[in-house]
Design a protein around this motif. Structure first.
Motif, PDB file in Angstrom:
ATOM      1  N   ASN A  38       0.805  -1.221   0.000  1.00 35.67           N
ATOM      2  CA  ASN A  38       0.000   0.000   0.000  1.00 35.67           C
ATOM      3  C   ASN A  38       0.840   1.275   0.000  1.00 35.67           C
ATOM      4  OD1 ASN A  38       0.719  -0.753   2.820  1.00 35.67           O
ATOM      5  ND2 ASN A  38      -0.435   1.082   3.370  1.00 35.67           N
TER       6      ASN A  38
ATOM      7  N   ASN B 185       0.441   2.578  -6.123  1.00 36.95           N
ATOM      8  CA  ASN B 185      -0.929   3.115  -6.130  1.00 36.95           C
ATOM      9  C   ASN B 185      -1.357   3.645  -4.764  1.00 36.95           C
ATOM     10  OD1 ASN B 185      -1.170   2.477  -8.822  1.00 36.95           O
ATOM     11  ND2 ASN B 185      -2.252   0.547  -8.455  1.00 36.95           N
ATOM     12  N   PHE B 186      -0.480   4.432  -4.150  1.00 34.93           N
ATOM     13  CA  PHE B 186      -0.781   4.953  -2.822  1.00 34.93           C
ATOM     14  C   PHE B 186      -2.038   5.828  -2.832  1.00 34.93           C
ATOM     15  CE2 PHE B 186      -0.330   8.300   0.424  1.00 34.93           C
ATOM     16  CZ  PHE B 186      -0.300   7.516   1.569  1.00 34.93           C
ATOM     17  N   SER B 187      -2.171   6.634  -3.866  1.00 32.02           N
ATOM     18  CA  SER B 187      -3.353   7.493  -4.020  1.00 32.02           C
ATOM     19  C   SER B 187      -3.537   7.794  -5.508  1.00 32.02           C
ATOM     20  CB  SER B 187      -3.166   8.795  -3.234  1.00 32.02           C
ATOM     21  OG  SER B 187      -2.226   9.640  -3.880  1.00 32.02           O
ATOM     22  N   PRO B 188      -4.675   8.384  -5.873  1.00 33.49           N
ATOM     23  CA  PRO B 188      -4.896   8.715  -7.297  1.00 33.49           C
ATOM     24  C   PRO B 188      -3.822   9.635  -7.870  1.00 33.49           C
ATOM     25  CG  PRO B 188      -6.962   8.819  -6.084  1.00 33.49           C
ATOM     26  CD  PRO B 188      -5.880   8.646  -5.056  1.00 33.49           C
ATOM     27  N   LYS B 189      -3.188  10.436  -7.002  1.00 31.02           N
ATOM     28  CA  LYS B 189      -2.192  11.397  -7.479  1.00 31.02           C
ATOM     29  C   LYS B 189      -0.749  10.962  -7.226  1.00 31.02           C
ATOM     30  CE  LYS B 189      -5.177  15.462  -7.027  1.00 31.02           C
ATOM     31  NZ  LYS B 189      -5.316  16.817  -6.429  1.00 31.02           N
ATOM     32  N   GLN B 190      -0.552   9.999  -6.319  1.00 29.16           N
ATOM     33  CA  GLN B 190       0.810   9.602  -5.956  1.00 29.16           C
ATOM     34  C   GLN B 190       0.941   8.080  -5.932  1.00 29.16           C
ATOM     35  OE1 GLN B 190       0.683  11.925  -2.237  1.00 29.16           O
ATOM     36  NE2 GLN B 190       2.553  12.955  -2.910  1.00 29.16           N
TER      37      GLN B 190
ATOM     38  N   ASP C  61       3.822   6.463  -1.027  1.00 26.49           N
ATOM     39  CA  ASP C  61       3.538   7.227   0.177  1.00 26.49           C
ATOM     40  C   ASP C  61       4.561   8.375   0.263  1.00 26.49           C
ATOM     41  OD1 ASP C  61       3.279   8.194   2.759  1.00 26.49           O
ATOM     42  OD2 ASP C  61       3.100   6.230   3.680  1.00 26.49           O
TER      43      ASP C  61
END
Length: 318
Positions: free
Chosen positions: A199, A203-208, A211
């Motif tokens: 995690n 694909n930590f977040s839609p923008k990054q 982490d």
């Protein structure tokens, strides 16, 4: 069937520290050689497998967080009942043979006297000491539980937990934020599978993709070890730079952004826990002192129904 919410509520009510009910001298007359027998078993196993100390420490932690320190993690699944050791968070637990061998040796000298729960608590202490860490007098007198349910392993703190979730999990068991930071130092020993920290590096977040709290160079290293959709079940990374030596490297790496789990990084998101991380990074002595205090506290937790017997075989109830 009891819901997880109901089970957690019961644990919040029934978990209690019973350090005063235990005694470091508990077996002085009934089995005076128990500690030397257990350390011998751990030492022999460690000589053949350097991952044993980390396994003993993690096994004890996972045992105490479910129904208290009653060796329920050692029980085998039977019939329709799936035991704790077969719950998802415990699939990677290993080295159960060390406890089995220690128990067999203890039974040969002191039959029906020493609980599997006490053997596991002693083995965890010996694992730390044999790895260059501190030693301490282990309070003894635990009894072995008769109940072990895989579904209850959902109560274990996950590597993805944030600081609020960690604080709640520990406080339900009578443990403080200080205990959380000190016991997290157990990550100085051991290994993490890719699935535990994917995690943070993909694909930590839609923008990054990663982490932002993780050191980019470290993230890149982990990505090479654990590529996206990794299929190698035993792939992973060491929890710190000296994964077979008990030291304070874990805290030093954490401050540099080189921690493995989200739950590690979470310790820097609260002023009190962050201050302790910095303190332990500066002083091995301070870390060891706090670790010993918190280990004794954690290993002295039971529930009202956690221990009822002395098992003759740690895998099965009598």
């Amino acid at each position: 069937m009891e819901s997880i919410a109901t089970i957690v509520m019961l644990i919040m009510v029934s978990f209690t520290s019973v350090a005063n009910a235990l005694s470091v001298n508990y077996y002085d007359h009934t089995c005076p050689k128990v500690e030397s027998i257990v350390v011998g078993a751990v030492q022999k196993a460690t000589f053949n497998d350097k991952t044993v100390p980390a396994a003993m420490l993690r096994m004890h932690f996972h045992d105490c967080f479910i129904r208290g320190c009653d060796a329920s993690v050692l029980l085998e699944s039977k019939g329709k009942n799936k035991a704790e050791k077969d719950g998802p968070p415990n699939i990677s637990l290993h080295a159960f043979h060390v406890i089995d061998n220690a128990k067999k040796a203890v039974e040969a000298v002191c039959p029906g006297v020493v609980s599997c729960a006490d053997i596991l608590a002693l083995a965890a202490r010996d694992a730390v000491t044999l790895s260059g860490g501190p030693s301490w007098d282990v309070p003894k007198g635990r009894k072995d539980g008769r109940i072990s349910k895989a579904i209850e392993t959902k109560q274990l703190p996950a590597p993805t937990f944030n600081i609020s979730q960690l604080e709640q999990s520990f406080s339900q068991r009578g443990l403080s934020l200080d205990d959380l930071v000190a016991l997290s130092g157990g990550h100085t020993l051991g290994f993490a599978h890719c699935s535990s920290f994917q995690n943070r590096i993909h694909n930590f977040s839609p923008k990054q993709n990663t982490d932002p709290s993780i050191n980019p160079l470290f993230a890149n290293k982990l990505q090479k070890i654990c590529p996206f959709h990794n299929k190698v079940n035993n792939a992973g990374a060491q929890l710190d730079s000296s994964s077979t030596r008990f030291d304070n490297a874990y805290y030093k790496l954490l401050l540099k952004g080189n921690s493995i789990f989200s739950s590690d990084q979470a310790l820097l998101t609260h002023p009190n826990t962050k201050a302790l991380v910095s303190k332990f990074a500066r002083s091995q002595e301070e870390f060891e002192r706090a670790f010993v205090t918190s280990m004794i506290k954690m290993s002295s937790i039971i529930t009202s129904d956690s221990g009822k017997e002395i098992r003759l075989n740690c895998k099965h109830v009598r």
